[in-house]
Motif scaffolding. Structure first.
Motif, PDB file in Angstrom:
ATOM      1  N   CYS A  21      60.014   5.382  19.788  1.00 51.51           N
ATOM      2  CA  CYS A  21      59.905   4.954  18.647  1.00 51.51           C
ATOM      3  C   CYS A  21      59.358   5.823  17.544  1.00 51.51           C
ATOM      4  O   CYS A  21      58.528   6.749  17.846  1.00 51.51           O
ATOM      5  CB  CYS A  21      59.246   3.354  18.823  1.00 51.51           C
ATOM      6  SG  CYS A  21      59.673   2.339  19.648  1.00 51.51           S
ATOM      7  N   SER A  22      59.880   5.466  16.442  1.00 55.81           N
ATOM      8  CA  SER A  22      59.134   6.634  15.431  1.00 55.81           C
ATOM      9  C   SER A  22      57.828   5.745  14.797  1.00 55.81           C
ATOM     10  O   SER A  22      57.480   4.571  15.339  1.00 55.81           O
ATOM     11  CB  SER A  22      59.991   6.508  14.131  1.00 55.81           C
ATOM     12  OG  SER A  22      60.078   5.060  13.540  1.00 55.81           O
TER      13      SER A  22
ATOM     14  N   HIS B 162      58.096   2.667  13.032  1.00 57.30           N
ATOM     15  CA  HIS B 162      58.654   1.582  13.783  1.00 57.30           C
ATOM     16  C   HIS B 162      57.441   1.115  14.465  1.00 57.30           C
ATOM     17  O   HIS B 162      57.227  -0.316  14.865  1.00 57.30           O
ATOM     18  CB  HIS B 162      59.663   2.268  14.713  1.00 57.30           C
ATOM     19  CG  HIS B 162      60.554   1.066  15.391  1.00 57.30           C
ATOM     20  ND1 HIS B 162      60.845   0.883  16.761  1.00 57.30           N
ATOM     21  CD2 HIS B 162      61.722   0.278  14.762  1.00 57.30           C
ATOM     22  CE1 HIS B 162      61.498   0.037  16.954  1.00 57.30           C
ATOM     23  NE2 HIS B 162      62.002  -0.601  15.444  1.00 57.30           N
TER      24      HIS B 162
ATOM     25  N   ARG C   7      56.506  -2.640  14.068  1.00 56.56           N
ATOM     26  CA  ARG C   7      56.780  -3.879  15.103  1.00 56.56           C
ATOM     27  C   ARG C   7      55.421  -3.948  15.859  1.00 56.56           C
ATOM     28  O   ARG C   7      55.451  -5.108  16.579  1.00 56.56           O
ATOM     29  CB  ARG C   7      57.676  -3.275  15.998  1.00 56.56           C
ATOM     30  CG  ARG C   7      59.159  -3.181  15.366  1.00 56.56           C
ATOM     31  CD  ARG C   7      59.657  -4.759  15.630  1.00 56.56           C
ATOM     32  NE  ARG C   7      60.534  -4.899  14.458  1.00 56.56           N
ATOM     33  CZ  ARG C   7      62.004  -4.689  14.695  1.00 56.56           C
ATOM     34  NH1 ARG C   7      62.359  -4.150  15.753  1.00 56.56           N
ATOM     35  NH2 ARG C   7      62.728  -4.878  13.402  1.00 56.56           N
TER      36      ARG C   7
END
Lengths: 297, 289
Positions: free
Chosen positions: B193-194, B197, B201
């Motif tokens: 994931c970045s 993100h 999240r």
């Protein structure tokens, strides 16, 4: 916790980035990413504090009326302020407020926190009643102060009357105006020092107090010798914080004395409003009620 | 050794008997707390009662502690004689924008300062925390000049912009993000994931308590702000509630029931947040420095 997290991060993200070319690209990417996260908020905070503070300093060295070309003036504005008696009046009023308000608010917070840190009946109600004034705005506090301390119809003078004491001038009396403002500041801000002390008291390990009790210390000794030293750092923080707040006192003075002011010819340049000729004067010379009334009468 | 223990035991016994001897049906702390609580409650109680009093009754001496009968005429004349609904609407706009913007910008910045490593991070963070110590008075005139060049003076924007992000908010959110374990984020990053993100999240959902604290303090600050709007807004259409109240104190000086009705309306929304304030974990700073 944090150090553990960081070391884990160092290990996982560090391994594939050993080669110099990639590490440079990675550094640039990390820097851009970091600034991307912090820049929007930082621009607003710095742009509205450090930047104007620097500008204020530049302005303080200039003669400028807001329209003409600014001229360099050196320290003459400062000289003007220092020789201005109204400025020294304001300094004295601020000093009186600081000397009264800072120790009282810290002390009151400590007492209230110790008292509220019990599991007794109605404690929730007590806490609510003592904390609610904290959310009341300066504008409202100002109106309330004028209402409660009104010389003719105010409830405070009425209570004095019932007790057989002479009515006081309060806000209309140069000597008492600052006392009224201190009382109402304490009313509005005691919750703050109390909440901080309450949190600090609850952080003191119960074993410490227990150990003192077992060693035969009575309650007063326990408080002086065990609890109080634990509150030292929080007290330092609160004194500094309240000092910074007290030196900046403006809004309550403005709202409490406005009602009084309306009865007298109004000075056009009382506060921070608009006059720009010598920015530092209006930036540091805070009006206080007695200062305003003294210069008008 | 044994003497200390004995002394301790004796002291313990002494304490116990003393407690048994002077046991009141209630704790002695009530003697201190009850009068204090009443003293703290009187001003607001007086405000509330005065707002419901007939106007003439408040101009009598001695003033009544309790009105002879309750009336809503103060509120009625308030709505007739002032633009209170407009002011209320303006304050709602200012507060809502400030809260939303503060929550977004300060949580991004707080996360950046807590977790990301980049050049200039520490200097910038120290500078931002340091701004809390700058007295507002120093900033008034230059900020006025700045805002007038941006065309914000006399508009609601002038009241909103200083509250879009605060040093206190950045500090609060950073301290919170430092306290949650980094392993959670590492897992997300390893899964590809970045940062963004992971932040949105994984991290933000954990930050609800800190965000609630931030929202309360922003609400209190923006709702109650008086000094800056007083300088920046001179246009009655852009008055905030506090500005309106401070202003019509001069106009309706002796119409106490009307004035107090306005104050009750201005105080109710923020006082409704005080139970939240009590339970919020880190109430460290009351206002924008």
């Amino acid at each position: 916790m944090t150090t553990v997290g960081n070391s884990v991060k160092g290990r996982t993200s560090g391994v594939p980035k050993r080669r110099p070319g990639r590490s440079l690209a990675a550094t640039v990417r990390q820097t851009l990413e970091g600034w991307g996260f912090v820049a929007p908020a930082s621009v607003i905070v710095v742009g509205l504090s450090i930047f104007p503070a620097g500008w204020a300093f530049v302005l303080s060295l200039q003669h400028w009326n807001g329209f003409s070309q600014p001229e360099f003036a050196g320290v003459s504005n400062y000289a003007g302020v220092i020789t201005d008696s109204e400025f020294w009046d304001a300094v004295v009023h601020t000093a009186v407020y600081v000397v009264l308000f800072v120790p009282l608010s810290v002390f009151a917070g400590m007492i209230l926190a110790v008292a509220l840190n019990r599991k007794i009946r109605f404690i929730g109600l007590y806490r609510t009643l003592i904390f609610v004034p904290f959310v009341v705005s300066a504008a409202t506090t100002g109106v309330l102060t004028n209402y409660l301390f009104d010389t003719q119809f105010g409830i405070v003078n009425h209570v004095l009357n019932v007790l057989g004491l002479p009515a006081q001038g309060w806000l209309t009396d140069q000597k008492q105006a600052m006392v009224v403002i201190v009382i109402m500041s304490l009313w509005g801000s005691a919750a703050f020092t109390t909440v901080i002390y309450l949190a600090a008291l609850q952080d003191i390990p119960a074993e410490l107090v227990e150990a003192a009790t077992i060693d035969g210390a009575n309650r007063v000794q326990t408080f002086w010798l065990v609890v109080l030293p634990q509150l030292k750092s929080v007290s330092t923080f609160l004194v500094i914080w309240q000092l910074v707040q007290a030196i900046q006192l403006f809004d309550l003075v403005y709202t409490t004395t406005r009602g009084v002011r309306s009865m007298r010819p109004r000075r056009s340049s009382t506060t921070c409003g608009t006059p720009l000729s010598s920015s530092w004067t209006s930036a540091t010379g805070r009006p206080s009620p007695t200062c305003c009334s003294a210069s008008r009468s | 050794m044994s003497t200390t223990v004995q002394a301790g035991l004796r002291a313990h016994d002494g304490e116990a008997t003393r407690r048994r001897k002077r046991r009141l049906p209630f704790s002695g702390w009530h003697f201190l707390l009850l009068p204090l609580a009443i003293l703290f409650a009187i001003p607001l109680l007086q405000m509330f009662l005065a707002s419901l009093s007939p106007a003439a009754e408040l101009l009598r001496f001695p003033p009544p502690f309790v009105p002879s009968h309750l009336t809503l005429s103060g509120y009625q004349s308030l709505f007739q004689q002032s633009n209170i609904l407009l002011w209320l609407g303006n304050t709602l706009i200012v507060s809502a924008t400030s809260i939303v913007s503060n929550m977004i910008l300060c949580s991004f910045a707080g996360y950046g300062f807590a977790r990301l490593k980049f050049r200039g991070r520490n200097v910038l963070f120290v500078a931002i925390v340091g701004t809390i110590m700058i007295p507002t008075q120093v900033l008034m005139i230059p900020t006025y000049l700045l805002f007038s060049r941006l065309g914000l003076i006399n508009s609601l924007g002038a009241a909103i912009v200083p509250w879009l992000a605060t040093a206190f908010g950045i500090f609060l959110m950073r301290q919170f993000f430092l306290s949650i374990p980094a392993e959670l984020e590492e897992a997300g990053l390893i899964d590809g994931c970045s940062r963004l993100h992971v932040f949105i999240r994984i991290v933000l959902p954990l930050a609800k308590p800190a965000l609630a604290t931030l929202a309360i303090f922003t609400l209190l600050g923006a709702w109650n702000d008086l000094v800056w709007p007083l300088i920046a807004i001179n246009n009655a259409n852009a008055f905030t509630l506090q500005l309106g109240i401070a202003n019509f104190q001069g106009v309706h000086r002796t119409d106490w029931s009307l004035l107090m009705a306005g104050n009750v309306i201005a105080t109710l929304p923020s006082s409704s947040s005080s139970p939240l304030l009590r339970s919020s974990s880190s109430p460290r700073c009351p206002s924008r420095g």
